[in-house]
Motif scaffolding. Structure first.
Motif, PDB file in Angstrom:
ATOM      1  N   GLY A 291     -18.232  25.210 -10.405  1.00  0.00           N
ATOM      2  CA  GLY A 291     -17.714  24.137  -9.551  1.00  0.00           C
ATOM      3  C   GLY A 291     -16.243  24.304  -9.223  1.00  0.00           C
ATOM      4  O   GLY A 291     -15.821  24.119  -8.071  1.00  0.00           O
ATOM      5  N   THR A 292     -15.441  24.669 -10.228  1.00  0.00           N
ATOM      6  CA  THR A 292     -14.003  24.837  -9.996  1.00  0.00           C
ATOM      7  C   THR A 292     -13.723  26.015  -9.069  1.00  0.00           C
ATOM      8  O   THR A 292     -12.925  25.917  -8.130  1.00  0.00           O
ATOM      9  CB  THR A 292     -13.262  25.014 -11.336  1.00  0.00           C
ATOM     10  OG1 THR A 292     -13.457  23.845 -12.137  1.00  0.00           O
ATOM     11  CG2 THR A 292     -11.774  25.220 -11.117  1.00  0.00           C
TER      12      THR A 292
ATOM     13  N   GLU B 127     -19.232  24.034 -14.890  1.00  0.00           N
ATOM     14  CA  GLU B 127     -17.881  23.568 -14.569  1.00  0.00           C
ATOM     15  C   GLU B 127     -17.060  24.681 -13.932  1.00  0.00           C
ATOM     16  O   GLU B 127     -16.304  24.445 -12.976  1.00  0.00           O
ATOM     17  CB  GLU B 127     -17.176  23.050 -15.831  1.00  0.00           C
ATOM     18  CG  GLU B 127     -15.792  22.497 -15.527  1.00  0.00           C
ATOM     19  CD  GLU B 127     -15.022  22.062 -16.761  1.00  0.00           C
ATOM     20  OE1 GLU B 127     -13.785  22.150 -16.739  1.00  0.00           O
ATOM     21  OE2 GLU B 127     -15.668  21.635 -17.756  1.00  0.00           O
TER      22      GLU B 127
ATOM     23  N   GLY C 269     -19.121  18.935 -12.200  1.00  0.00           N
ATOM     24  CA  GLY C 269     -18.503  19.232 -10.912  1.00  0.00           C
ATOM     25  C   GLY C 269     -19.311  20.245 -10.126  1.00  0.00           C
ATOM     26  O   GLY C 269     -20.113  20.999 -10.678  1.00  0.00           O
TER      27      GLY C 269
ATOM     28  N   HIS D  35      -9.661  20.462 -10.239  1.00  0.00           N
ATOM     29  CA  HIS D  35      -9.937  20.849  -8.849  1.00  0.00           C
ATOM     30  C   HIS D  35      -8.716  20.581  -7.966  1.00  0.00           C
ATOM     31  O   HIS D  35      -8.335  21.421  -7.139  1.00  0.00           O
ATOM     32  CB  HIS D  35     -11.131  20.058  -8.307  1.00  0.00           C
ATOM     33  CG  HIS D  35     -12.429  20.395  -8.971  1.00  0.00           C
ATOM     34  ND1 HIS D  35     -13.612  19.758  -8.645  1.00  0.00           N
ATOM     35  CD2 HIS D  35     -12.749  21.298  -9.931  1.00  0.00           C
ATOM     36  CE1 HIS D  35     -14.587  20.254  -9.381  1.00  0.00           C
ATOM     37  NE2 HIS D  35     -14.087  21.183 -10.166  1.00  0.00           N
TER      38      HIS D  35
ATOM     39  N   GLU E  62      -6.361  23.317  -5.844  1.00  0.00           N
ATOM     40  CA  GLU E  62      -6.103  23.224  -4.398  1.00  0.00           C
ATOM     41  C   GLU E  62      -4.609  23.121  -4.106  1.00  0.00           C
ATOM     42  O   GLU E  62      -4.123  23.705  -3.130  1.00  0.00           O
ATOM     43  CB  GLU E  62      -6.847  22.021  -3.832  1.00  0.00           C
ATOM     44  CG  GLU E  62      -8.356  22.204  -3.779  1.00  0.00           C
ATOM     45  CD  GLU E  62      -9.041  21.096  -3.008  1.00  0.00           C
ATOM     46  OE1 GLU E  62      -9.382  21.326  -1.839  1.00  0.00           O
ATOM     47  OE2 GLU E  62      -9.219  20.002  -3.570  1.00  0.00           O
TER      48      GLU E  62
ATOM     49  N   THR F 147     -18.812  13.824 -11.118  1.00  0.00           N
ATOM     50  CA  THR F 147     -17.861  14.755 -11.726  1.00  0.00           C
ATOM     51  C   THR F 147     -16.871  13.998 -12.603  1.00  0.00           C
ATOM     52  O   THR F 147     -16.297  12.996 -12.191  1.00  0.00           O
ATOM     53  CB  THR F 147     -17.081  15.527 -10.642  1.00  0.00           C
ATOM     54  OG1 THR F 147     -18.002  16.251  -9.837  1.00  0.00           O
ATOM     55  CG2 THR F 147     -16.097  16.500 -11.266  1.00  0.00           C
TER      56      THR F 147
ATOM     57  N   SER G  28     -12.185  16.786 -12.043  1.00  0.00           N
ATOM     58  CA  SER G  28     -11.654  16.609 -10.686  1.00  0.00           C
ATOM     59  C   SER G  28     -10.149  16.878 -10.643  1.00  0.00           C
ATOM     60  O   SER G  28      -9.631  17.428  -9.659  1.00  0.00           O
ATOM     61  CB  SER G  28     -11.943  15.191 -10.187  1.00  0.00           C
ATOM     62  OG  SER G  28     -13.326  14.966 -10.076  1.00  0.00           O
TER      63      SER G  28
ATOM     64  N   GLN H 145     -14.132  25.448  -5.320  1.00  0.00           N
ATOM     65  CA  GLN H 145     -13.229  24.573  -4.566  1.00  0.00           C
ATOM     66  C   GLN H 145     -12.432  25.342  -3.524  1.00  0.00           C
ATOM     67  O   GLN H 145     -11.872  24.751  -2.599  1.00  0.00           O
ATOM     68  CB  GLN H 145     -12.255  23.845  -5.517  1.00  0.00           C
ATOM     69  CG  GLN H 145     -12.917  22.969  -6.557  1.00  0.00           C
ATOM     70  CD  GLN H 145     -13.856  21.951  -5.954  1.00  0.00           C
ATOM     71  OE1 GLN H 145     -13.449  21.116  -5.128  1.00  0.00           O
ATOM     72  NE2 GLN H 145     -15.124  22.000  -6.348  1.00  0.00           N
TER      73      GLN H 145
ATOM     74  N   PRO I 208     -19.344  23.008  -6.447  1.00  0.00           N
ATOM     75  CA  PRO I 208     -18.558  23.645  -5.386  1.00  0.00           C
ATOM     76  C   PRO I 208     -18.490  22.736  -4.159  1.00  0.00           C
ATOM     77  O   PRO I 208     -19.385  21.915  -3.929  1.00  0.00           O
ATOM     78  CB  PRO I 208     -19.363  24.917  -5.072  1.00  0.00           C
ATOM     79  CG  PRO I 208     -20.205  25.168  -6.278  1.00  0.00           C
ATOM     80  CD  PRO I 208     -20.517  23.812  -6.846  1.00  0.00           C
ATOM     81  N   LYS I 209     -17.447  22.894  -3.371  1.00  0.00           N
ATOM     82  CA  LYS I 209     -17.266  22.062  -2.175  1.00  0.00           C
ATOM     83  C   LYS I 209     -18.424  22.176  -1.199  1.00  0.00           C
ATOM     84  O   LYS I 209     -18.699  21.255  -0.423  1.00  0.00           O
ATOM     85  CB  LYS I 209     -15.961  22.448  -1.463  1.00  0.00           C
ATOM     86  CG  LYS I 209     -14.741  21.745  -2.009  1.00  0.00           C
ATOM     87  CD  LYS I 209     -13.573  21.921  -1.076  1.00  0.00           C
ATOM     88  CE  LYS I 209     -12.434  20.982  -1.481  1.00  0.00           C
ATOM     89  NZ  LYS I 209     -11.287  21.147  -0.575  1.00  0.00           N
TER      90      LYS I 209
END
Length: 322
Positions: A140-141, A137, A86, A114, A118, A106, A111, A144, A88-89
């Motif tokens: 990435g999380t 990971e 995953g 994530h 959100e 990902t 996901s 978000q 980052p946005k």
């Protein structure tokens, strides 16, 4: 170990843990790179290691994949794949800004975390993430949501010492590749301190991590030595070593392949456990068994705790014919 005459191979019972090796998320991520190469030709760029295993990465490199650390190393006229851990946005946002063709590999279970984060943020909660700092990971999380909205908790001490802005407005998510038992301890501390904390609807630790740890627990007490095949930067593989030691194996070692085995470690060993992390291909297990057979009279006992039938579909753009 019984006395062995000169020229004879000593006996070795090999307890082979199952499930082991590739999970559905890893398998899908590798297929995404392979299928992208089929459809678009080489090179296809991949941001970070697609999965944490050099054998997998080097094989894909031979097929035409180019692995880079950041998106700015990728040309705009070639496809780029984001790793199974995953991102980052900001990464897909930048790819869109540059009009790049990109594919997100990902893992669907990452996901899911994530989406949970959100959802909690949209309900005004601060989010605690149990995980290891610096792991892709986790990066990435946390990426978000805006900085500061997700707080990383690595240990039970972190859970005891964390001071929330609002103790009644917290939510919890976890990295998918953690030790089930260690995570349960951290969650227990948080629940004791913050009874109102919102927990995941289902376990965030993925089915494959849970199953591989359960399989190690099933063989550990029988083993003089446990070998875990996996990369040194693979979280789930390192957790298998820890789980094996805690579950009763006299010794546990992480090895990347048969070539990394220290055969002195096997002096006096007659009962060996063998497993592989979720990003380690099965041929590495087969190579270890072959190396064992060269040195020992091997009897294999596979210990299976469950059957895995999970399959994750490829993105629609890759399912369509070329």
């Amino acid at each position: 170990m019984p006395h062995v005459k000169k020229g004879e191979k000593p006996d070795m019972t090999l307890y082979l843990a199952a499930p082991r090796g590739f999970c559905a998320g890893v398998d899908r991520a590798i297929q995404i790179v392979e299928r992208s190469l089929e459809l678009h030709g080489a090179p296809v760029y991949v941001r970070h290691e697609i999965v944490h295993n050099r054998h997998v990465v080097e094989r894909l490199e031979r097929m035409g994949a180019v692995f880079v650390d950041e998106l700015d190393e990728c040309p705009e006229d070639r496809p780029v794949v984001f790793s199974a851990h995953g991102v980052p946005k900001s990464v897909p946002a930048e790819a869109k800004r540059r009009n790049m063709v990109f594919l997100d590999a990902t893992c669907p279970l990452v996901s899911k975390v994530h989406v949970e984060a959100e959802r909690h943020a949209s309900q005004g909660r601060d989010i605690l993430l149990i995980g290891h700092e610096g792991h892709p990971e986790v990066i990435g999380t946390m990426g978000q949501l805006p900085d500061g909205q997700i707080i990383l908790i690595e240990t039970e001490d972190d859970a005891r010492n964390f001071t929330p802005r609002d103790a009644d407005n917290l939510a919890l998510v976890t990295q998918t590749t953690l030790s089930v038992d260690d995570t349960a301890g951290i969650i227990a501390v948080l629940q004791d301190r913050f009874p109102a904390i919102a927990l995941p609807y289902k376990e965030d630790i993925c089915y494959a991590t849970t199953n591989r740890q359960a399989a190690v627990k099933a063989i550990a007490e029988r083993c003089d030595l446990l070998l875990v095949i996996g990369a040194s930067n693979s979280s789930n593989s390192k957790r298998l070593v820890e789980v094996g030691e805690l579950a009763g194996s006299d010794k546990a070692r992480l090895v990347a392949s048969a070539r990394e085995i220290d055969w002195n470690d096997l002096s006096g060993v007659s009962k060996l456990g063998l497993t592989a992390g979720a990003s380690a291909p099965e041929y590495l297990v087969e190579q270890v068994i072959a190396a064992m057979r060269m040195r020992f009279n091997v009897t294999i006992e596979e210990v299976e705790v469950t059957k895995e039938k999970v399959i994750f579909r490829l993105p629609k753009s890759l399912r369509e014919p070329a």
